[in-house]
Design a protein around this motif. Structure first.
Motif, PDB file in Angstrom:
ATOM      1  N   VAL A 129       0.839  -1.205   0.000  1.00  0.00           N
ATOM      2  CA  VAL A 129       0.000   0.000   0.000  1.00  0.00           C
ATOM      3  C   VAL A 129       0.877   1.259   0.000  1.00  0.00           C
ATOM      4  O   VAL A 129       0.596   2.232  -0.703  1.00  0.00           O
ATOM      5  N   GLY A 130       1.951   1.231   0.797  1.00  0.00           N
ATOM      6  CA  GLY A 130       2.885   2.354   0.778  1.00  0.00           C
ATOM      7  C   GLY A 130       3.478   2.558  -0.604  1.00  0.00           C
ATOM      8  O   GLY A 130       3.589   3.689  -1.096  1.00  0.00           O
ATOM      9  N   LEU A 175       3.954   7.223   3.980  1.00  0.00           N
ATOM     10  CA  LEU A 175       3.966   7.323   2.523  1.00  0.00           C
ATOM     11  C   LEU A 175       2.578   7.582   1.952  1.00  0.00           C
ATOM     12  O   LEU A 175       2.439   8.295   0.953  1.00  0.00           O
ATOM     13  N   THR A 176       1.532   7.042   2.583  1.00  0.00           N
ATOM     14  CA  THR A 176       0.186   7.295   2.065  1.00  0.00           C
ATOM     15  C   THR A 176      -0.303   8.690   2.440  1.00  0.00           C
ATOM     16  O   THR A 176      -0.989   9.343   1.649  1.00  0.00           O
ATOM     17  N   ASP A 192      -7.625   7.857  -6.155  1.00  0.00           N
ATOM     18  CA  ASP A 192      -7.045   6.522  -5.998  1.00  0.00           C
ATOM     19  C   ASP A 192      -6.152   6.433  -4.765  1.00  0.00           C
ATOM     20  O   ASP A 192      -6.058   5.380  -4.138  1.00  0.00           O
ATOM     21  N   ASN A 193      -5.499   7.532  -4.405  1.00  0.00           N
ATOM     22  CA  ASN A 193      -4.638   7.495  -3.225  1.00  0.00           C
ATOM     23  C   ASN A 193      -5.439   7.485  -1.922  1.00  0.00           C
ATOM     24  O   ASN A 193      -4.966   6.958  -0.920  1.00  0.00           O
ATOM     25  N   ARG A 194      -6.638   8.033  -1.952  1.00  0.00           N
ATOM     26  CA  ARG A 194      -7.357   8.250  -0.689  1.00  0.00           C
ATOM     27  C   ARG A 194      -7.627   6.962   0.071  1.00  0.00           C
ATOM     28  O   ARG A 194      -7.585   6.940   1.307  1.00  0.00           O
ATOM     29  N   ILE A 195      -7.874   5.859  -0.642  1.00  0.00           N
ATOM     30  CA  ILE A 195      -8.165   4.593   0.035  1.00  0.00           C
ATOM     31  C   ILE A 195      -6.931   4.080   0.777  1.00  0.00           C
ATOM     32  O   ILE A 195      -7.049   3.364   1.777  1.00  0.00           O
ATOM     33  N   ILE A 250      -6.748   4.302   4.394  1.00  0.00           N
ATOM     34  CA  ILE A 250      -7.782   3.583   5.129  1.00  0.00           C
ATOM     35  C   ILE A 250      -7.498   2.096   5.201  1.00  0.00           C
ATOM     36  O   ILE A 250      -7.469   1.505   6.280  1.00  0.00           O
ATOM     37  N   TYR A 251      -7.272   1.455   4.034  1.00  0.00           N
ATOM     38  CA  TYR A 251      -7.261  -0.009   4.106  1.00  0.00           C
ATOM     39  C   TYR A 251      -5.919  -0.595   4.551  1.00  0.00           C
ATOM     40  O   TYR A 251      -4.926   0.084   4.647  1.00  0.00           O
ATOM     41  N   GLU A 252      -5.978  -1.891   4.879  1.00  0.00           N
ATOM     42  CA  GLU A 252      -4.876  -2.623   5.523  1.00  0.00           C
ATOM     43  C   GLU A 252      -4.543  -2.040   6.908  1.00  0.00           C
ATOM     44  O   GLU A 252      -3.404  -2.085   7.360  1.00  0.00           O
TER      45      GLU A 252
END
Length: 436
Positions: free
Chosen positions: A139-140, A241-242, A273-276, A279-281
């Motif tokens: 995700v990062g 990173l996110t 696309d970056n916004r999730i 949140i996830y993981e």
């Protein structure tokens, strides 16, 4: 393959999950329940989909200690490996998302689906976290890619788009206006994305090296130390990173002005696309709590000290080099502050755990900047060495200029973050009337 963890009533708190697994005479299990937010949960791009599902056995203890892991295929597999009957696991609906529309995110219904136990009973969460931690690094990297592609597009646009004249005088005399890249704030937005992309790449590559050492190094101590440090850095890769990807993609969209907000140029997609990824993981707050509460305070800062030795070695190596002073001095100052800051939060958290919760997100960004400052100082070190050796490649000049921007404009955020973290939990928790 999918990872089926989340249920409508529980996301991060998997101890609340209700999906049941009933043992069968042949050693298999029948699973019944509902899962949501399952990436690629249903599609026809492959002949079969293998779901890894968290569920409870009938005699399982309550909470996260009573979760088991099961392998549940979309189509049952025969002894010879051929596909057999349709299993009782179905897509009950698709979630309509803010972004990442290239991947169907499914609501999954298990209706007596046949499954196989993976690992030991009631040890499913530990097994799943092997994949979860890998996913957090992924995700990062996803946000890192979005940061980079947003930067490349914004840079090209800023060189081409003509708007107004430079405050310090006309730059493009043959044109009716100057390209917007001459304006200081446009450069700030571009350099923010560039610095976060290149700092993030350095961190991601370093984690890759640590993973190789953890898995393959012949020295057991090196394997152990590498595993500990990558565990420390994993929540930073995921959250820092996110968060930076959110900052960078928004900044790059801003470079386009009104054109950035419409679909034609593609910039708004990078933001969505970056916004999730935040949140996830495991949300970025969960990553922050994991970093401060478990990875650092959980062993009294022992793993943090291992990374601190890398910083100390660089400071010792370059501490008297005047050309490195603009990078080494702020790194050394922040490293010293980080020790005091961590000790202080640990003491307050021991008295009141809410203090850890109140400070964790700010602490995450301070820790992220400490790591970035170390890698940016190392990159500046290499650039200066190459330039001194007569290397005329513009890459090294660009790296040095970006390092100067990072230390001058981005790293100082840590001062504010430490101040707000130290302000404590009272202004958050004693707010019954404000939140009535």
């Amino acid at each position: 393959g999918t990872m089926c963890l989340t249920e409508p009533h529980c996301g991060t708190d998997l101890g609340l999950l209700r999906t049941k697994a009933e043992p069968q005479p042949d050693g298999s299990y029948k699973l019944t329940g509902n899962k949501i937010f399952i990436s690629a949960g249903e599609h026809d791009m492959t002949s079969n989909i293998v779901h890894l599902v968290l569920a409870r056995l009938p005699d399982a203890p309550q909470g996260s200690k009573g979760i088991s892991l099961f392998l549940v295929p979309k189509f049952n597999v025969a002894e010879d490996g051929s596909l057999g009957t349709r299993n009782g696991i179905y897509c009950g609906g698709l979630e309509h998302k803010m972004g990442i529309h290239g991947n169907a995110t499914a609501q999954i219904v298990l209706d007596g689906a046949s499954g196989t136990l993976v690992g030991a009973p009631n040890k499913g969460l530990a097994a799943m976290f092997v994949m979860m931690n890998a996913a957090r690094l992924g995700v990062g990297n996803q946000s890192l890619g979005l940061t980079e592609v947003a930067y490349q597009n914004a840079l090209a646009y800023a060189k081409d788009r003509l708007q107004m004249r430079s405050l310090s005088g006309v730059k493009a005399k043959d044109k009716p206006a100057d390209p917007i890249i001459v304006h200081p704030d446009v450069r700030k937005m571009l350099l923010t994305a560039k610095a976060y992309a290149e700092g993030g790449r350095a961190l991601a590559i370093y984690c890759t090296l640590l993973l190789d050492k953890e898995l393959h190094h012949p020295d057991e101590k090196v394997r152990k130390d590498s595993g500990e440090v990558v565990a420390l850095l994993t929540p930073i890769v995921k959250a820092f990173l996110t968060d930076n990807g959110h900052i960078a993609t928004n900044a790059c969209m801003q470079v386009f002005g009104g054109h950035g907000f419409i679909k034609e140029w593609g910039m708004e997609q990078f933001v969505r696309d970056n916004r999730i990824n935040m949140i996830y993981e495991g949300t970025n707050t969960i990553q922050s709590l994991d970093l401060l509460g478990r990875k650092i305070l959980g062993n009294n800062g022992a793993t943090l000290k291992k990374f601190g030795k890398l910083i100390a070695a660089l400071i010792a190596e370059e501490g008297v080099n005047e050309k490195m002073a603009e990078f080494i001095n702020p790194l050394a100052y922040l490293a010293d502050q980080m020790t005091k800051f961590t000790t202080e939060l640990g003491f307050k958290g021991f008295q009141n755990p809410d203090e850890v919760g109140a400070a964790a997100v700010d602490y995450m960004r301070v820790a992220g900047h400490l790591v970035f400052a170390y890698f940016w100082a190392r990159m500046a070190q290499v650039a200066l060495q190459q330039i001194a050796a007569g290397n005329t490649d513009r890459f090294y000049v660009a790296k040095l200029q970006t390092a100067r921007f990072y230390f001058a404009k981005l790293l100082p955020e840590t001062a504010t973050l430490m101040r707000t973290a130290r302000s404590g939990a009272r202004s958050l928790m004693e707010t019954e009337e404000a939140l009535a």
